[in-house]
Motif scaffolding. Sequence first.
Motif, PDB file in Angstrom:
ATOM      1  N   TYR A   1      67.808 155.418 -58.316  1.00  0.00           N
ATOM      2  CA  TYR A   1      68.106 156.218 -59.520  1.00  0.00           C
ATOM      3  C   TYR A   1      69.057 156.699 -59.730  1.00  0.00           C
ATOM      4  O   TYR A   1      69.940 156.075 -60.821  1.00  0.00           O
ATOM      5  CB  TYR A   1      66.359 155.858 -60.387  1.00  0.00           C
ATOM      6  CG  TYR A   1      65.385 155.350 -59.915  1.00  0.00           C
ATOM      7  CD1 TYR A   1      65.503 153.850 -60.517  1.00  0.00           C
ATOM      8  CD2 TYR A   1      64.564 156.422 -59.739  1.00  0.00           C
ATOM      9  CE1 TYR A   1      64.193 153.547 -59.931  1.00  0.00           C
ATOM     10  CE2 TYR A   1      63.012 155.757 -59.008  1.00  0.00           C
ATOM     11  CZ  TYR A   1      63.035 153.982 -58.856  1.00  0.00           C
ATOM     12  OH  TYR A   1      61.703 153.578 -59.189  1.00  0.00           O
TER      13      TYR A   1
ATOM     14  N   ALA B   1      74.657 157.006 -65.587  1.00  0.00           N
ATOM     15  CA  ALA B   1      74.474 158.068 -66.637  1.00  0.00           C
ATOM     16  C   ALA B   1      72.901 158.027 -67.062  1.00  0.00           C
ATOM     17  O   ALA B   1      71.696 157.104 -67.058  1.00  0.00           O
ATOM     18  CB  ALA B   1      75.015 157.345 -67.617  1.00  0.00           C
ATOM     19  N   ILE B   2      72.102 158.934 -67.362  1.00  0.00           N
ATOM     20  CA  ILE B   2      71.081 159.250 -67.469  1.00  0.00           C
ATOM     21  C   ILE B   2      70.870 159.144 -69.186  1.00  0.00           C
ATOM     22  O   ILE B   2      71.299 159.664 -70.133  1.00  0.00           O
ATOM     23  CB  ILE B   2      70.179 160.168 -67.148  1.00  0.00           C
ATOM     24  CG1 ILE B   2      70.300 160.023 -65.570  1.00  0.00           C
ATOM     25  CG2 ILE B   2      68.902 160.474 -67.498  1.00  0.00           C
ATOM     26  CD1 ILE B   2      69.495 161.702 -65.025  1.00  0.00           C
ATOM     27  N   GLU B   3      69.197 158.579 -69.879  1.00  0.00           N
ATOM     28  CA  GLU B   3      69.607 157.844 -71.097  1.00  0.00           C
ATOM     29  C   GLU B   3      68.470 159.751 -71.914  1.00  0.00           C
ATOM     30  O   GLU B   3      68.229 158.959 -72.979  1.00  0.00           O
ATOM     31  CB  GLU B   3      68.749 156.734 -71.079  1.00  0.00           C
ATOM     32  CG  GLU B   3      70.061 155.153 -71.122  1.00  0.00           C
ATOM     33  CD  GLU B   3      69.232 154.619 -71.518  1.00  0.00           C
ATOM     34  OE1 GLU B   3      68.252 154.126 -72.107  1.00  0.00           O
ATOM     35  OE2 GLU B   3      70.215 153.501 -70.972  1.00  0.00           O
ATOM     36  N   GLY B   4      67.811 159.911 -70.936  1.00  0.00           N
ATOM     37  CA  GLY B   4      66.716 160.673 -71.245  1.00  0.00           C
ATOM     38  C   GLY B   4      65.904 160.871 -70.262  1.00  0.00           C
ATOM     39  O   GLY B   4      65.753 159.900 -68.900  1.00  0.00           O
TER      40      GLY B   4
ATOM     41  N   GLU C   1      59.940 157.567 -69.709  1.00  0.00           N
ATOM     42  CA  GLU C   1      58.245 156.892 -70.163  1.00  0.00           C
ATOM     43  C   GLU C   1      57.420 158.252 -69.768  1.00  0.00           C
ATOM     44  O   GLU C   1      56.752 157.827 -71.127  1.00  0.00           O
ATOM     45  CB  GLU C   1      59.339 155.796 -71.146  1.00  0.00           C
ATOM     46  CG  GLU C   1      59.721 155.632 -71.593  1.00  0.00           C
ATOM     47  CD  GLU C   1      59.675 153.987 -72.396  1.00  0.00           C
ATOM     48  OE1 GLU C   1      58.835 153.209 -72.079  1.00  0.00           O
ATOM     49  OE2 GLU C   1      60.331 153.836 -72.936  1.00  0.00           O
TER      50      GLU C   1
ATOM     51  N   TRP D   1      67.517 166.538 -67.992  1.00  0.00           N
ATOM     52  CA  TRP D   1      67.663 165.112 -67.815  1.00  0.00           C
ATOM     53  C   TRP D   1      69.170 165.312 -68.631  1.00  0.00           C
ATOM     54  O   TRP D   1      69.208 164.560 -70.001  1.00  0.00           O
ATOM     55  CB  TRP D   1      66.734 164.616 -68.769  1.00  0.00           C
ATOM     56  CG  TRP D   1      65.337 164.421 -67.689  1.00  0.00           C
ATOM     57  CD1 TRP D   1      63.717 164.465 -67.952  1.00  0.00           C
ATOM     58  CD2 TRP D   1      65.044 163.096 -67.029  1.00  0.00           C
ATOM     59  NE1 TRP D   1      63.016 164.341 -67.450  1.00  0.00           N
ATOM     60  CE2 TRP D   1      63.126 164.084 -66.312  1.00  0.00           C
ATOM     61  CE3 TRP D   1      65.941 162.438 -65.900  1.00  0.00           C
ATOM     62  CZ2 TRP D   1      62.895 163.119 -65.324  1.00  0.00           C
ATOM     63  CZ3 TRP D   1      64.671 161.970 -65.025  1.00  0.00           C
ATOM     64  CH2 TRP D   1      63.711 162.312 -64.569  1.00  0.00           C
TER      65      TRP D   1
ATOM     66  N   ALA E   1      72.624 164.046 -69.565  1.00  0.00           N
ATOM     67  CA  ALA E   1      73.457 162.279 -69.264  1.00  0.00           C
ATOM     68  C   ALA E   1      74.113 162.452 -68.299  1.00  0.00           C
ATOM     69  O   ALA E   1      74.700 161.471 -67.489  1.00  0.00           O
ATOM     70  CB  ALA E   1      74.516 162.113 -70.550  1.00  0.00           C
ATOM     71  N   ASP E   2      74.723 163.199 -67.834  1.00  0.00           N
ATOM     72  CA  ASP E   2      75.605 163.404 -66.224  1.00  0.00           C
ATOM     73  C   ASP E   2      74.657 163.821 -64.704  1.00  0.00           C
ATOM     74  O   ASP E   2      75.572 163.309 -64.359  1.00  0.00           O
ATOM     75  CB  ASP E   2      76.860 164.119 -65.857  1.00  0.00           C
ATOM     76  CG  ASP E   2      76.223 165.394 -66.389  1.00  0.00           C
ATOM     77  OD1 ASP E   2      75.327 165.837 -66.776  1.00  0.00           O
ATOM     78  OD2 ASP E   2      77.214 166.290 -66.008  1.00  0.00           O
TER      79      ASP E   2
END
Length: 170
Positions: free
Chosen positions: A77, A109-112, A115, A140, A142-143
């Motif tokens: 990922y 890119a990481i969205e957060g 879940e 976490w 974004a980059d």
Amino acid sequence: AALARAHEFVRPHTEASQPTVGATTLHTFLADLFRAYSDDTGAPRVHISGDDAVFDDQAATSVALLFHELATNAAKYGALAATAGRVELATRRDDDRFILTWTEIGGPAIEGPPERQGFGSSLASLSVEGQLGGRLHREWAADGLRIVVDLPATALSRRRAAEKDRLQPL
């Protein structure tokens, strides 16, 4: 294969079957573990820098589980899923602490944060907090994912720490 080599390092040995490579350092152990993630030319995609540490078999399983999980997730990922992605692993001794900082660069890119926490992430936390007596912090950004592992310096070589304590005058 990397986990098999880690297992070989920690399995019980007789005097005759004991490895003869001498003391293993953390950087050597991790470089071997990360070899599976090299690029097509064999160049490492996980770059290790900073202070090295003598490393013994009592810490090997926990360290191998932690970094195998981080590298596997990065390959699925994160930064190692992208052709140009890489990981910087910086290590430093800070008085009686040993800090390892895993920084993923060039991945998607990481969205957060996810879940839910999977089994591997739970195992990584347990390895650091339960087995090594340290703390694990995930950022976490974004980059890319950044993980800081803060360990007691003695966690990597408990035998050496115990011997040092035993030899000190009362």
